[in-house]
Design a protein around this motif. Structure first.
Motif, PDB file in Angstrom:
ATOM      1  N   ARG A 274     -56.405 -26.859 -37.772  1.00 26.26           N
ATOM      2  CA  ARG A 274     -55.885 -26.477 -39.086  1.00 26.26           C
ATOM      3  C   ARG A 274     -54.996 -25.244 -39.044  1.00 26.26           C
ATOM      4  NH1 ARG A 274     -57.598 -30.913 -39.541  1.00 26.26           N
ATOM      5  NH2 ARG A 274     -58.326 -31.926 -41.457  1.00 26.26           N
ATOM      6  N   ASP A 275     -55.005 -24.505 -37.953  1.00 28.54           N
ATOM      7  CA  ASP A 275     -54.080 -23.380 -37.836  1.00 28.54           C
ATOM      8  C   ASP A 275     -53.881 -23.055 -36.358  1.00 28.54           C
ATOM      9  OD1 ASP A 275     -56.225 -21.626 -36.989  1.00 28.54           O
ATOM     10  OD2 ASP A 275     -56.717 -21.300 -39.102  1.00 28.54           O
ATOM     11  N   HIS A 276     -52.938 -22.182 -36.104  1.00 25.86           N
ATOM     12  CA  HIS A 276     -52.564 -21.806 -34.742  1.00 25.86           C
ATOM     13  C   HIS A 276     -53.745 -21.253 -33.960  1.00 25.86           C
ATOM     14  CE1 HIS A 276     -49.826 -20.092 -31.639  1.00 25.86           C
ATOM     15  NE2 HIS A 276     -50.721 -19.122 -31.608  1.00 25.86           N
ATOM     16  N   ASP A 277     -54.478 -20.365 -34.576  1.00 22.05           N
ATOM     17  CA  ASP A 277     -55.580 -19.703 -33.874  1.00 22.05           C
ATOM     18  C   ASP A 277     -56.677 -20.691 -33.478  1.00 22.05           C
ATOM     19  OD1 ASP A 277     -54.298 -17.255 -34.099  1.00 22.05           O
ATOM     20  OD2 ASP A 277     -55.265 -16.774 -35.999  1.00 22.05           O
ATOM     21  N   GLU A 278     -56.908 -21.677 -34.313  1.00 21.93           N
ATOM     22  CA  GLU A 278     -57.923 -22.675 -33.980  1.00 21.93           C
ATOM     23  C   GLU A 278     -57.500 -23.492 -32.763  1.00 21.93           C
ATOM     24  OE1 GLU A 278     -60.837 -25.378 -36.567  1.00 21.93           O
ATOM     25  OE2 GLU A 278     -58.739 -26.001 -36.731  1.00 21.93           O
ATOM     26  N   VAL A 279     -56.240 -23.872 -32.696  1.00 23.97           N
ATOM     27  CA  VAL A 279     -55.750 -24.626 -31.547  1.00 23.97           C
ATOM     28  C   VAL A 279     -55.828 -23.782 -30.281  1.00 23.97           C
ATOM     29  CG1 VAL A 279     -53.691 -25.689 -30.536  1.00 23.97           C
ATOM     30  CG2 VAL A 279     -54.288 -26.152 -32.919  1.00 23.97           C
ATOM     31  N   VAL A 280     -55.493 -22.496 -30.383  1.00 25.06           N
ATOM     32  CA  VAL A 280     -55.632 -21.597 -29.231  1.00 25.06           C
ATOM     33  C   VAL A 280     -57.075 -21.573 -28.747  1.00 25.06           C
ATOM     34  CG1 VAL A 280     -55.528 -19.181 -28.500  1.00 25.06           C
ATOM     35  CG2 VAL A 280     -53.643 -20.161 -29.825  1.00 25.06           C
ATOM     36  N   ARG A 281     -58.016 -21.529 -29.686  1.00 26.89           N
ATOM     37  CA  ARG A 281     -59.428 -21.511 -29.315  1.00 26.89           C
ATOM     38  C   ARG A 281     -59.836 -22.815 -28.621  1.00 26.89           C
ATOM     39  NH1 ARG A 281     -61.372 -20.824 -33.912  1.00 26.89           N
ATOM     40  NH2 ARG A 281     -62.435 -22.778 -34.384  1.00 26.89           N
ATOM     41  N   PHE A 282     -59.363 -23.955 -29.129  1.00 29.13           N
ATOM     42  CA  PHE A 282     -59.678 -25.228 -28.483  1.00 29.13           C
ATOM     43  C   PHE A 282     -59.184 -25.233 -27.035  1.00 29.13           C
ATOM     44  CE2 PHE A 282     -59.282 -27.582 -32.801  1.00 29.13           C
ATOM     45  CZ  PHE A 282     -60.570 -27.225 -33.138  1.00 29.13           C
ATOM     46  N   ARG A 283     -57.965 -24.742 -26.826  1.00 25.67           N
ATOM     47  CA  ARG A 283     -57.412 -24.717 -25.468  1.00 25.67           C
ATOM     48  C   ARG A 283     -58.272 -23.846 -24.557  1.00 25.67           C
ATOM     49  NH1 ARG A 283     -54.788 -21.627 -22.056  1.00 25.67           N
ATOM     50  NH2 ARG A 283     -53.286 -22.597 -20.608  1.00 25.67           N
ATOM     51  N   GLU A 284     -58.638 -22.660 -25.048  1.00 25.80           N
ATOM     52  CA  GLU A 284     -59.449 -21.746 -24.233  1.00 25.80           C
ATOM     53  C   GLU A 284     -60.798 -22.377 -23.890  1.00 25.80           C
ATOM     54  OE1 GLU A 284     -59.563 -18.301 -26.694  1.00 25.80           O
ATOM     55  OE2 GLU A 284     -57.602 -17.530 -25.991  1.00 25.80           O
ATOM     56  N   TRP A 286     -61.494 -25.578 -23.641  1.00 27.00           N
ATOM     57  CA  TRP A 286     -61.298 -26.630 -22.635  1.00 27.00           C
ATOM     58  C   TRP A 286     -61.122 -26.027 -21.243  1.00 27.00           C
ATOM     59  CZ3 TRP A 286     -62.110 -31.308 -21.170  1.00 27.00           C
ATOM     60  CH2 TRP A 286     -61.354 -31.882 -20.145  1.00 27.00           C
ATOM     61  N   GLU A 287     -60.346 -24.982 -21.146  1.00 25.46           N
ATOM     62  CA  GLU A 287     -60.070 -24.376 -19.846  1.00 25.46           C
ATOM     63  C   GLU A 287     -61.320 -23.778 -19.199  1.00 25.46           C
ATOM     64  OE1 GLU A 287     -56.557 -24.160 -18.122  1.00 25.46           O
ATOM     65  OE2 GLU A 287     -57.226 -25.965 -19.167  1.00 25.46           O
ATOM     66  N   ARG A 288     -62.244 -23.286 -20.008  1.00 26.51           N
ATOM     67  CA  ARG A 288     -63.447 -22.691 -19.417  1.00 26.51           C
ATOM     68  C   ARG A 288     -64.617 -23.673 -19.342  1.00 26.51           C
ATOM     69  NH1 ARG A 288     -63.688 -19.490 -24.487  1.00 26.51           N
ATOM     70  NH2 ARG A 288     -65.443 -20.260 -25.765  1.00 26.51           N
TER      71      ARG A 288
END
Length: 321
Positions: A274-284, A286-288
């Motif tokens: 729903r926003d930029h910060d949420e997508v950034v969190r999803f990526r982080e 997944w990476e960890r």
């Protein structure tokens, strides 16, 4: 299927505005992987239109000579906030996901995976596949259900004759046929094979907007020419959808429909948020290796790493004209 672009666009997708005329979206080629990789033709999302109902992603591929390209081998990758709908015309794909599903995708059969809060899956064309040809679709989940639990459904729709066309209704209702597969918003998904020269007058829900993806043949949608490989879009408001097969061979199309999606979503790579910060969190996460996505069992290889986030924040894009 993963969005395997190394530099995926980040989009804010908004509901469409009413449109009486047909909008024709031409595809762009997107390679899946390295130099021998299979290419797909993407018609949705685009700059001017992001959604048809809750349908938010349309990739069309093949006929692909697997001996030349190596076929499909998409390593485990994540999804959030969506459902994936796999539909094949030829070939076979092995699906594995962190919900525990292990299934084959075959022509004329729907495999519907629900990501909800988070899932990961892999897709590999089987050794017996010589030609791979199909469509991968994404459905955005509304806010009330975007954290739904992981799920997987398989459905084989019976072919029926509707107005002179052979139809396989895999989601929603058309011509008196209703799919048993659950949706989170009102949707329509059907394959139609229309003999040359046949004109269909299909009774549809006037609250729906519709899209027609042309796989083969030549068609007109509400009088507008939609070339092979393109997606014709028609806004809500009509109770009859007119589709004509105008070429010398039978046409095969996918008919997609749904009530206009009244929420703004952010799409980047394989995530819907729903926003930029949420997508950034999803990526982080997944990476960890966060538990949000779980793990795929049985895939021989490493999982797919997330590409770097683009510079800057979101630029709003949607269906408003």
């Amino acid at each position: 299927m993963s969005n395997a672009e190394s530099d995926p666009a980040e989009l804010v997708c908004a509901a469409s505005s009413p449109a009486a005329e047909v909008e024709v979206l031409d595809p762009r080629d997107v390679p899946l992987g390295g130099p021998r990789a299979m290419a797909v033709r993407r018609t949705l999302p685009q700059r001017g239109r992001s959604l048809i109902g809750a349908w938010c992603f349309v990739d069309h591929y093949g006929p692909d000579d697997v001996s030349a390209t190596g076929g499909m081998d998409v390593a485990p990758h994540p999804h959030t906030g969506l459902q994936t709908a796999s539909w094949l015309f030829s070939g076979e794909i092995e699906h594995r996901d962190s919900h525990g599903a292990h299934a084959l995708v075959r022509p004329g059969e729907l495999n519907l995976m629900t990501a909800g809060r988070g899932i990961c899956h892999s897709e590999v064309s089987t050794p017996g596949t010589s030609v791979l040809h199909g469509v991968q679709l994404w459905i955005a989940l509304p806010d009330a259900h975007r954290d739904a639990p992981r799920g997987f459904e398989h459905h084989v729709p019976e072919p029926v004759v509707i107005g002179g066309a052979v139809a396989r209704v895999f989601l929603g209702s058309l011509g008196g046929v209703t799919s048993p597969v659950r949706g989170f918003t009102p949707l329509l998904g059907a394959e139609l094979v229309v003999p040359a020269g046949v004109v269909l007058e299909l009774a549809v829900d006037p609250a729906f907007e519709h899209g027609v993806l042309v796989d083969r043949g030549e068609v007109e949608l509400a009088g507008a020419v939609v070339p092979r490989g393109s997606l014709g879009c028609l806004g809500a408001g009509s109770a009859v959808l007119r589709l004509a097969s105008t070429g010398s061979e039978e046409a095969r199309v996918l008919l997609l429909g749904g009530e206009p999606f009244g929420e703004e979503i952010v799409m980047w790579w394989n995530f819907i948020g729903r926003d930029h910060d949420e997508v950034v969190r999803f990526r982080e996460e997944w990476e960890r290796g966060d538990e949000r996505f779980g793990a795929v069992v049985g895939y021989d290889g490493d999982r797919l790493p997330a590409p770097p986030m683009p510079g800057g924040r979101l630029r709003p894009r949607g269906n408003r004209r």
